[in-house]
Structure formats: C-alpha cells, structure tokens
Design a protein around this motif. Structure first.
Motif, PDB file in Angstrom:
ATOM      1  N   LYS A 247     -26.753 -26.842 -20.011  1.00 47.94           N
ATOM      2  CA  LYS A 247     -27.757 -26.555 -20.847  1.00 47.94           C
ATOM      3  C   LYS A 247     -27.566 -25.449 -22.032  1.00 47.94           C
ATOM      4  O   LYS A 247     -28.340 -25.564 -23.233  1.00 47.94           O
ATOM      5  CB  LYS A 247     -28.985 -26.212 -19.990  1.00 47.94           C
ATOM      6  N   SER A 248     -26.668 -24.856 -21.898  1.00 51.56           N
ATOM      7  CA  SER A 248     -26.231 -23.715 -22.911  1.00 51.56           C
ATOM      8  C   SER A 248     -25.261 -24.030 -23.599  1.00 51.56           C
ATOM      9  O   SER A 248     -24.193 -24.330 -23.096  1.00 51.56           O
ATOM     10  CB  SER A 248     -26.017 -22.640 -21.977  1.00 51.56           C
ATOM     11  N   ASN A 249     -25.376 -23.924 -24.757  1.00 50.87           N
ATOM     12  CA  ASN A 249     -24.237 -24.244 -25.933  1.00 50.87           C
ATOM     13  C   ASN A 249     -23.138 -22.941 -25.743  1.00 50.87           C
ATOM     14  O   ASN A 249     -21.921 -23.500 -25.901  1.00 50.87           O
ATOM     15  CB  ASN A 249     -24.843 -23.871 -27.416  1.00 50.87           C
ATOM     16  N   ASN A 250     -23.457 -21.816 -25.312  1.00 54.28           N
ATOM     17  CA  ASN A 250     -22.522 -20.834 -25.030  1.00 54.28           C
ATOM     18  C   ASN A 250     -21.455 -21.114 -23.847  1.00 54.28           C
ATOM     19  O   ASN A 250     -20.426 -20.941 -23.886  1.00 54.28           O
ATOM     20  CB  ASN A 250     -23.138 -19.473 -24.823  1.00 54.28           C
ATOM     21  N   THR A 251     -22.235 -21.651 -22.828  1.00 49.43           N
ATOM     22  CA  THR A 251     -21.575 -22.233 -21.762  1.00 49.43           C
ATOM     23  C   THR A 251     -20.663 -23.172 -22.133  1.00 49.43           C
ATOM     24  O   THR A 251     -19.428 -23.295 -21.578  1.00 49.43           O
ATOM     25  CB  THR A 251     -22.439 -22.526 -20.652  1.00 49.43           C
ATOM     26  N   GLY A 252     -21.096 -24.346 -22.908  1.00 54.06           N
ATOM     27  CA  GLY A 252     -20.328 -25.283 -23.327  1.00 54.06           C
ATOM     28  C   GLY A 252     -19.029 -24.791 -24.058  1.00 54.06           C
ATOM     29  O   GLY A 252     -17.838 -25.245 -23.703  1.00 54.06           O
TER      30      GLY A 252
END
Length: 549
Positions: A247-252
């Motif tokens: 869900k998180s672009n940062n995680t991606g």
C-alpha cells in the motif's frame, strides 16, 4: 466503466533465485526459472473473481477471456473466437469459437456464453456493469425486470457458434467483446459450488492464460499460474505470477532498491526526485479526475448556486491545472480538455483526437479574472453574498487530501464570499453519500472501459445510475441517442453527434475535469512484454517475461 475504478498499481519482483539456490539447482536452471516467475504488487486486495460482479478487470483479464482480448494500443486480438462477422445492418454478430477448454479441462461452448450473459443481466446478480449490455436485444428490459433473461439477444445454434442480436449497431462492439465481462461462465461449476462459487480460487474455473491459486477472498497474497489448458499456452512464457498488496509507495521504493521489486509506482514527491533515473517510466490511463455538482441539492441556496452556469464556470476557471499536475501531484498526470479523456479515440476520418474536438474555450483554462467576473454575475443572479459548499471525496484515494486542500484554498482565495468544508471519508461511505445526493460538490473520477467516447458519455445521460449530480439536458440526451441509434451505422455522423454532445457538457461545466491520470514507475529493464492499455483491461501479461541477463 460504470463503477468507479481504483487503478491497480503493479510492481514486479524476482525472488525465485533464493528458493532455487536453496534447492541446489544449477545457475542455468535458476536463471531459467527466474525468467518464468514474476512477483507483482498491487495497491489493493483482489475484491472478487466473479466476472458478473467485478468492478474492474485490470488483473483478472489475465485469467478470463472473451471472444477477443486487448492487445497493443487497445486493439482487439485473438481470443476464444476464431472468427467474428457482422451483418450489413450492423445488428447481428456471429462468432465461431475455437477449440478451447476451461482450466478444469471442460470444453468451452457457445452455451457458456449464453449462460454467462444471462447470469450477469439477471437483476438478482446485481452486476455493476449490467449497463454495458445496453444495445443487446432486450437487455435494458431485463435489467429493468420487465422481461426474462431468456429473451436476451444471444443464442447458441450449436456448440461452437454464438449469435448476438443488437437493437442498433454498436460502433465499438468488437472492442467491447474483448472485455472479460462478456466472456463465458461454466454453468456446471456455478451450480456445483452454489453460494461458494468464486469465493475462493478453487471455487472457480478459468478461460485465460493463467488461473488463480491461493486466493481465499480476503487475503493480501495470491498467485496466477500458467493455465496449461489455455488454447494459446505455447506463447505464454511465465509459469507463475505472485501478487502481494503493497500500500505504501515508500515501502515499494525500498523493496525496489533492495532488488525485490522490478516495477514500483511512485508518489508525487518521489517523481520529483527520480525523474532522471534510468529506470523511470510512466503509464498513462484514460482516467479523468473531475468534480460533480449536485443539481438537486437539498440546501435551497446551494441548489440555486450549483444550477447556475456562471458559478460553475467560476469554480472551474479558478483552478490552475498546471499547478495541480506539476506541483500538487507532480506525477506526470496531464491536463484535460473536457470530461472525455485524451488519447482515447480518434476521428475515423481525420484521425484527430476526440479530446481536441470536444474543447470549448474558457471552460477549463486558468483565468482568475474571468472567474471573478462569472462569480460576481452568478451571485447577483441567485441573490446571495455568501456560499458554503461541502466538498465530498474518498480518503481511500491517494491524492484526495492534496487535491481537496488545494481546491479549498484556491476557491476561497479567488472567489469572494465562498467557504468550502471538506468531507474526506472512506470510499464506501463516499459512494453511499453520492448515491443519496448527500453532497454539494463531489471529487470523483472515471476510467474508460473501452476505446470510444461513449464510455464517458453515458455518465451525464438523464437517469443513469452514475449521474449522481442529476444533471439533465435534453439536447445532450438527444445527441447521444442519435449516436446510439439513428446515426449508429454512419461513422461520420455518429462521431459529430458525440463531439457536439461533449461540447454541451463542457460549455455548461456540468462536470468539471481536473486532470487525467498518469502513473509514474521505476521499472527494471529485465521485465519484457507487458502490454498496458489506457482503457479496459489495463494489464496484459500473456506475453510477459523476465530477461535473465
């Protein structure tokens, strides 16, 4: 489509190497396996695998197939039909099926199509896409519960022939027939599982290049595996696609940096920092973010205001869409010319984009001076000095906070006497409020289901279920109906009907477009063969692979 779509952002990772190394396989074997396995991420869980009840086929277009499937540039390519012919009057289509099987080995027959269409149109099924059948003989009457599903204009004279009868020629019918909604369903399987049907991966059968495993209806991980009963399996290079929700672009981005992802969507802030990265790429989509106005507002003053064209024009002309796309979003999204998306369809005679032809000057331009002029005139016409509007949006949309804050600030700065209250609530609540007319202005969006202006132009028609604002214009309705009926078999006249109709909406600002979506990604160069379309089934992995070099 008619149910508003949440666009799935996909990302790819190659993780098979660790597993293969642990198994002691040779590097050549590991390399070969890596080229046959993709791990994809999505921003949201898979909500259903029942094609009659789905609200989008961005992923599942890879496990279900209709008469055709979408190839490059939104063009229909070979699917379950080996041929399709249409009568001279454009009202009868005949499809000959190829020798194809379900994932369980059953033969796919013409009757499977008949059953599927009847099931989707049965009012008890409550298909969100039932409206797309409009134009097929008796479809509208069946939806309205005035006729039986058996009267639908589809028949199976033999096991490999499907005949479809239309009330009128449909110019985009062949493209529509690439939509998984119009694919077959196995009646035997539906009846076998009853209420369990399509609630888990094992309670479904598949007609496309892949089949689903490991999906239980609520989990955040599942897999597509190669369907060895698929008629064209020889061209399918992947053995498996693993999905997980990120869900998180940062995680991606972190996973991409660690080599765990080969395709990851970027946030606006990330785009600003990564535009020069060699892996930077973007995928456009025929999704327009726009404002709907409530023409039946329960507040008497607001009802007058929102029905006033000058006030709506003032609201539109106060929006600096360059600021929205370049600074508020900064993700590569583009400026709209009207409520129909850019690069969706072109004039059949001149090749000019419909979006250019629909444009009406001084409607979606940034012109604060003209906006103030319209605002002053509109306020005088309704006899008001102050207005308070409720701006409704879904907080499940990643850009809602940024957009609503910008609109609130910009409108109150430019338009004297205006106060804007923002209501950001979950998507289900937003949809419920919109359906009930519980809003003044609704920040919404629409994604195209097929490459024709009609996919957008059905929204503002009087009485349609997704015309939440209840705007109504008899001239608009008449032009769209002419395009659907009288001029349906005359490509030039039909096109001009649609252009003229779109200009009415744009001139009136019945719907105010803000931007057209483009999603930016980092994509590893090893990922090959993904087909992405701007409308309909967006992601096609039939020919996808991973270069192991």
């Amino acid at each position: 489509m008619l149910k508003f779509k949440s666009v799935l952002a996909s990302a790819v990772t190659i993780s098979a190497a660790l597993v293969l190394a642990a198994c002691g396989k040779s590097s050549d074997q590991a390399s070969s396996s890596r080229a046959k396995t993709l791990n994809l991420s999505t921003t949201a869980p898979l909500d259903t695998i029942d094609i009659s009840k789905s609200t989008g086929y961005g992923q599942t277009g890879n496990v279900f197939e209709s008469f055709y499937r979408l190839g490059e540039n939104g063009k229909p390519t070979a699917g379950l039909a080996k041929s399709g012919t249409v009568s001279k009057d454009g009202r009868t289509w005949t499809f000959k099926l190829r020798n194809a099987k379900w994932s369980n080995g059953d033969l796919i027959t013409a009757q499977d199509f008949v059953y599927s269409w009847r099931r989707s149109l049965n009012p008890k099924t409550a298909s969100p896409y039932a409206y797309l059948f409009s134009g097929v003989k008796n479809a509208d009457e069946i939806i309205a519960n005035k006729k039986k599903t058996s009267s639908l204009g589809i028949s199976a004279p033999n096991k490999d022939t499907v005949v479809v009868k239309l009330n009128r020629p449909i110019a985009y019918f062949k493209v529509l027939m690439a939509y998984p909604l119009f694919g077959p369903q196995n009646e035997k399987v539906v009846k076998k599982y009853g209420k369990k049907y399509a609630t888990k991966a094992q309670y479904q059968v598949y007609s496309g290049p892949f089949k689903i495993k490991g999906w239980n209806g609520t989990n955040d991980t599942w897999s597509f595996v190669k369907n060895n009963n698929y008629w064209d399996k020889k061209v399918v290079r992947l053995n498996k696609i693993n999905y997980q929700v990120v869900k998180s672009n940062n995680t991606g981005y972190q996973m991409y940096q660690q080599g765990k992802l080969d395709l990851t969507p970027l946030s606006s802030e990330q785009v600003k920092n990564l535009k020069s990265n060699k892996d930077f790429t973007s995928y456009p989509y025929s999704l327009v973010r726009f404002l709907m106005y409530n023409f039946k507002s329960k507040n008497p003053t607001n009802n007058k205001a929102l029905n006033n064209r000058n006030i709506r024009l003032a609201l539109s002309l106060s929006i600096d869409r360059d600021i929205v796309t370049n600074k508020v979003l900064g993700n590569g999204s583009t400026l709209p010319t009207g409520f129909v998306a850019n690069d969706l369809a072109s004039d059949p005679k001149t090749g000019v984009d419909f979006a250019k032809q629909q444009k009406v000057k001084n409607t979606v331009d940034y012109n604060p001076t003209l906006a103030k002029k319209y605002w002053k005139k509109g306020m005088q016409e309704i006899g008001a000095k102050k207005l308070t509007f409720d701006l409704l949006s879904s907080n499940d949309e990643s850009d809602s906070d940024q957009l609503t804050q910008y609109l609130q600030s910009q409108w109150t700065k430019e338009l004297k006497g205006l106060k804007v209250n923002v209501t950001n609530v979950p998507d289900k609540s937003t949809t419920s409020r919109a359906q009930n007319g519980d809003f003044d202005i609704y920040l919404s969006h629409w994604g195209g289901d097929f490459n024709d202006p009609m996919t957008f132009m059905q929204i503002p028609m009087t009485g349609t279920s997704y015309n939440y604002g209840k705007w109504s214009n008899s001239s608009y309705d008449s032009l769209v109906r002419s395009a659907q009926n009288r001029d349906a078999n005359n490509t030039s006249k039909r096109w001009q009907d649609l252009v003229n109709a779109a200009k009415i909406v744009n001139r009136d600002q019945a719907i105010t477009p803000i931007y057209q979506q483009t999603t930016a990604y980092l994509q590893n160069k090893r990922v090959k063969g993904i087909i992405h379309n701007t409308a309909g089934t967006q992601w096609n992995y039939k020919y996808a692979s991973v270069d192991n070099k």
